[in-house]
Write a protein that holds these residues in place. Structure first.
Motif: not given
Length: 279
Positions: A105-109, A129-130, A224-225, A254-255
């Motif tokens: 899990i990364a930033k919402p955007a 994934i947390e 990964g984030c 990450c994106e």
């Protein structure tokens, strides 16, 4: 728009009625007018050609008339020329492999961008994934994200890309639970590939060596984030058959890494299919 996702089948007269937000999208965004051709993806995955038969601004209803011919992006074309590989063939073979994405899990955007791009690439299951480097506020944001928003992102991405895959985004979970989910999913599919994109080179292998000569039925890519994936998390995934892969390229956001990894794995699997390079 490559296709429109229909929630219903044509009626006995071959008509499909578009109302509500979908009507606004068709009229104000796509500026659809009577006589336009629209490809409709039916609930069973079939791609159906239609024409815009009527538009009523008063009732805000757009009526589609089904054409006689029906096709699917997953069906094989009749042509079998030796050196010709049609887009339909490529799509059919690409979709013969089921792709998953384990996204820490990364930033919402960024998560929304990753989901949109994964849908366009034909990923069938996205598992948030947390992770150890996932920020607490980002995990909370992912847990509180409304399902309708995710569904809208998926729908828009599928309509734009023409993907026949009904992508699902699962609720956030721990890495251990995600690995158990994957282990259960591949019990009857021994020809699978599990790849973890890692910033480090230890134990890393080339994608083509991981895939080998097998006809991969299911493949999962773990990305990964911000901050990547920890060494402890790599060890956990290794216990479930994941192999680390390090791309010797520039440092990727990450994106970008998620999209890069999906594309690289899909390309490697496609290249491994004998039908691509016919002699």
């Amino acid at each position: 728009m490559r296709q429109f996702l229909s929630q219903s089948y044509p009626d006995r007269k071959g008509l499909i009625f578009i109302t509500g937000k979908d009507f606004r999208y068709m009229r104000q965004v796509l500026r659809t007018k009577p006589g336009d051709m629209v490809s409709i993806r039916l609930p069973d995955g079939t791609l159906q050609n239609t024409t815009v038969a009527q538009i009523s601004e008063e009732t805000r209803t757009l009526t589609l008339q089904v054409c006689s011919s029906k096709c699917s992006l997953t069906e094989k074309p009749e042509s079998s020329e030796k050196h010709c590989v049609s887009p339909a063939q490529i799509s059919a073979n690409l979709n013969a492999t089921e792709y998953w994405l384990f996204q820490f899990i990364a930033k919402p955007a960024k998560m929304e961008q990753i989901i949109r791009q994964a849908v366009e690439c034909g990923v069938s299951c996205i598992v948030p994934i947390e992770g150890a480097f996932s920020q607490k506020q980002n995990i909370q944001a992912m847990n509180s994200t409304k399902g309708q928003r995710i569904e809208r992102i998926i729908k828009e991405a599928r309509q734009q890309s023409g993907s026949p895959i009904d992508t699902k985004v699962l609720p956030p979970m721990s890495l251990k639970d995600a690995c158990l989910l994957w282990k259960d999913a591949v019990q009857t599919k021994p020809n699978n590939a599990a790849i973890a994109l890692w910033e480090r080179t230890e134990k890393s292998q080339p994608i083509h060596r991981i895939i080998g000569q097998k006809n991969v039925e299911m493949a999962v890519i773990a990305a990964g984030c911000e901050g990547g994936i920890s060494s402890d998390e790599i060890e956990i995934m290794s216990e479930y058959g994941f192999v680390p892969v390090h791309f010797a390229v520039n440092i990727l956001r990450c994106e970008t890494a998620a999209l890069y990894g999906i594309a690289a794995v899909q390309s490697a699997i496609l290249e491994n299919k004998s039908w691509v390079y016919r002699e």
